[in-house]
Design an enzyme around this catalytic site. Structure first.
Site, short mmCIF file in Angstrom:
data_model
loop_
_atom_site.label_atom_id
_atom_site.label_comp_id
_atom_site.label_asym_id
_atom_site.label_seq_id
_atom_site.Cartn_x
_atom_site.Cartn_y
_atom_site.Cartn_z
N SER A 105 -1.07 7.37 -4.28
CA SER A 105 -0.41 6.08 -4.10
C SER A 105 0.84 5.87 -4.95
O SER A 105 1.51 4.85 -4.78
CB SER A 105 -1.41 4.95 -4.38
N ALA A 164 -16.45 5.66 3.30
CA ALA A 164 -17.71 5.09 2.80
C ALA A 164 -18.67 6.21 2.39
O ALA A 164 -19.41 6.09 1.41
CB ALA A 164 -18.34 4.20 3.86
N THR A 166 -18.15 9.78 1.10
CA THR A 166 -16.93 10.38 0.57
C THR A 166 -16.57 11.72 1.21
O THR A 166 -15.49 11.87 1.79
CB THR A 166 -17.06 10.55 -0.95
N TYR A 202 -5.61 -5.04 -2.69
CA TYR A 202 -5.00 -3.74 -2.45
C TYR A 202 -5.43 -3.18 -1.11
O TYR A 202 -6.61 -3.15 -0.78
CB TYR A 202 -5.42 -2.78 -3.56
N ARG A 330 3.31 -1.25 -10.20
CA ARG A 330 2.37 -1.83 -11.16
C ARG A 330 3.07 -2.07 -12.49
O ARG A 330 3.98 -1.33 -12.87
CB ARG A 330 1.19 -0.89 -11.39
N GLY A 345 -2.12 6.81 -8.78
CA GLY A 345 -2.29 7.50 -7.51
C GLY A 345 -3.66 8.14 -7.40
O GLY A 345 -4.15 8.74 -8.36
N THR A 346 -4.28 7.98 -6.24
CA THR A 346 -5.52 8.69 -5.94
C THR A 346 -5.42 9.25 -4.52
O THR A 346 -5.14 8.52 -3.58
CB THR A 346 -6.75 7.75 -6.00
#
Length: 420
Positions: A105, A164, A166, A202, A330, A345-346
């Site tokens: 992200s 949901a 993973t 988010y 952010r 970021g993920t």
């Protein structure tokens, strides 16, 4: 870097006026003006980065399950880099600070810069309804461009049900190529989270729509906008957007995804299209390029002062009094009173932090190569306190105000669903 036409006119007019008055023109935000003695004295008080603390945070990320982690700090004293653990669990290659990785992200800030440049060029306005530019896309014409960039649109995040479960969720989309409209439809099939503009929530769906706006207004793929407006002007040679290609070219870290069931083996998630994210999270970069990007952004090399003021106008994301969101950006308020701007970021296999101080004099990029492990993300966030606040005195708090909290004690904000 090429300036937009109206910015050229402003700069030219400023220089002409200054020369006519017999004085030197003002220095641009990206230049290095002479520093008054008082400012130099203040700058001298900026704490040196606590690189031992940075290493401790990286080691904590590894202790909590990441195969490896890295951090690169750039400041008045030069560049300081640290890396621990491995970037490849199969061959044991040590983590390398020069390796590329998926930044998740943090891509949202790149997308925001492009869209705000289009605002500056008069192609759209922040407070106009999205449907003005993409007729009929959204069912509520109260949703504005600004609502997308601030995560206040109420559009549900389709990644919540998508991931949901993973690993099965990831494997179902690893090689899939989505159209933007498909992702928007997934969001619109879910209940909206809030009325437009009411509160922060988010959602990756917001930045999918941002990508659609960029492509509609430029008539070109978003990859071209990144390349011509950001990557090339800043010389980001290791930053790319290769959707829907699955490989990371060149030297890179491998990413690993934790399954939901404890004890199950990690999944190598390095190769994927990231089509489920696209303009919300599919950029690839390295630590040095991220330092360059965040520093150039806050110094005004990509946007005008007025647009940077818009971008850095923030509202809280939670009740911690430490975390805020502007336009695709952010802001974290650290315990020493320092404010840093950037993004987390993920993306499956990689956690990233990329932040700079508002003056651009100090920047940090950090990465750990595992996800679905919140303790890893939280530990990695500890690099911010160590890098920007320096060593914590043994007998005194660094806190600049009674309300400030040590940022490293806060659970990390999540960009994707997590089970651990």
């Amino acid at each position: 870097m090429p300036l937009t036409s109206h910015r050229r006119l402003v700069v030219s007019a400023t220089m002409i006026a200054a020369l006519a008055a017999g004085v030197a023109p003002a220095t641009s935000a990206s230049a290095a003006p002479r520093t008054p003695a008082a400012a130099r004295t203040a700058a001298d008080t900026v704490p040196a980065p606590d690189m031992e603390g940075v290493v401790a945070a990286l080691n904590a990320a590894v202790a909590n399950g990441a195969p490896g982690a890295m951090a690169r700090f750039s400041g008045p004293g030069g560049v300081r880099s640290r890396a621990v653990g491995v970037q490849d669990r199969v061959n044991g290659t040590p983590m390398d600070i020069g390796s590329r990785f998926r930044i998740g992200s943090v891509s949202k800030t790149f997308s925001t810069v492009v869209l705000l440049q289009l605002v500056e060029e008069g192609r759209l306005t922040l407070d106009a309804p999205v449907d003005t530019y993409l007729p009929g896309l959204l069912p509520d014409d109260r949703i504005t461009v600004r609502h997308l960039l601030t995560h206040r649109s109420g559009l549900a995040d389709y990644t919540d049900p998508m991931f949901a479960d993973t690993v099965p969720g990831f494997e179902s989309v690893r090689n899939k190529v989505f159209g933007y409209q498909e992702l928007v439809d997934l969001s619109l099939a879910l209940p909206r989270t809030t009325e437009p503009g009411v509160s922060y929530k988010y959602s990756n769906a917001n930045f999918v729509v941002v990508g659609m706006l960029i492509e509609k207004l430029t008539g070109r793929p978003v990859a071209d906008a990144y390349q011509h407006r950001i990557f090339k002007p800043l010389g980001l040679r290791h930053t790319s957007y290769v959707h829907p290609e699955t490989r990371i070219a060149g030297r890179h870290a491998r990413g690993y995804l934790y399954p939901d069931t404890a004890g199950d083996p990690l999944v190598d998630s390095t190769e994927q299209t990231v089509s489920w994210a696209q303009s919300a999270g599919a950029v690839i970069s390295d630590a040095a390029d991220l330092n360059t990007f965040t520093r150039a952004l806050v110094r005004g090399r990509l946007l005008s002062p007025a647009m940077m003021a818009e971008m850095t106008t923030v509202t809280p994301t939670d009740a911690t009094n430490a975390r805020f969101y502007g336009l695709g950006l952010r802001r974290y308020d650290l315990s020493c009173g320092t404010r840093v701007y950037g993004h987390t970021g993920t993306v499956q296999g990689f956690y990233t932090y990329a932040f700079s101080t508002r003056d651009g004099r100090r920047s940090l990029s950090a990465m750990a190569n595992s996800t679905n492990r919140g303790a890893v993300n939280t530990a990695l966030g500890g690099t911010l306190e160590a890098a920007f606040c320096g060593k914590k005195p043994a007998s005194a708090s660094r806190s600049a105000s009674p309300a400030a909290r040590d940022f490293s004690s806060l659970p990390a904000e999540r960009d994707l669903p997590e089970r651990h």
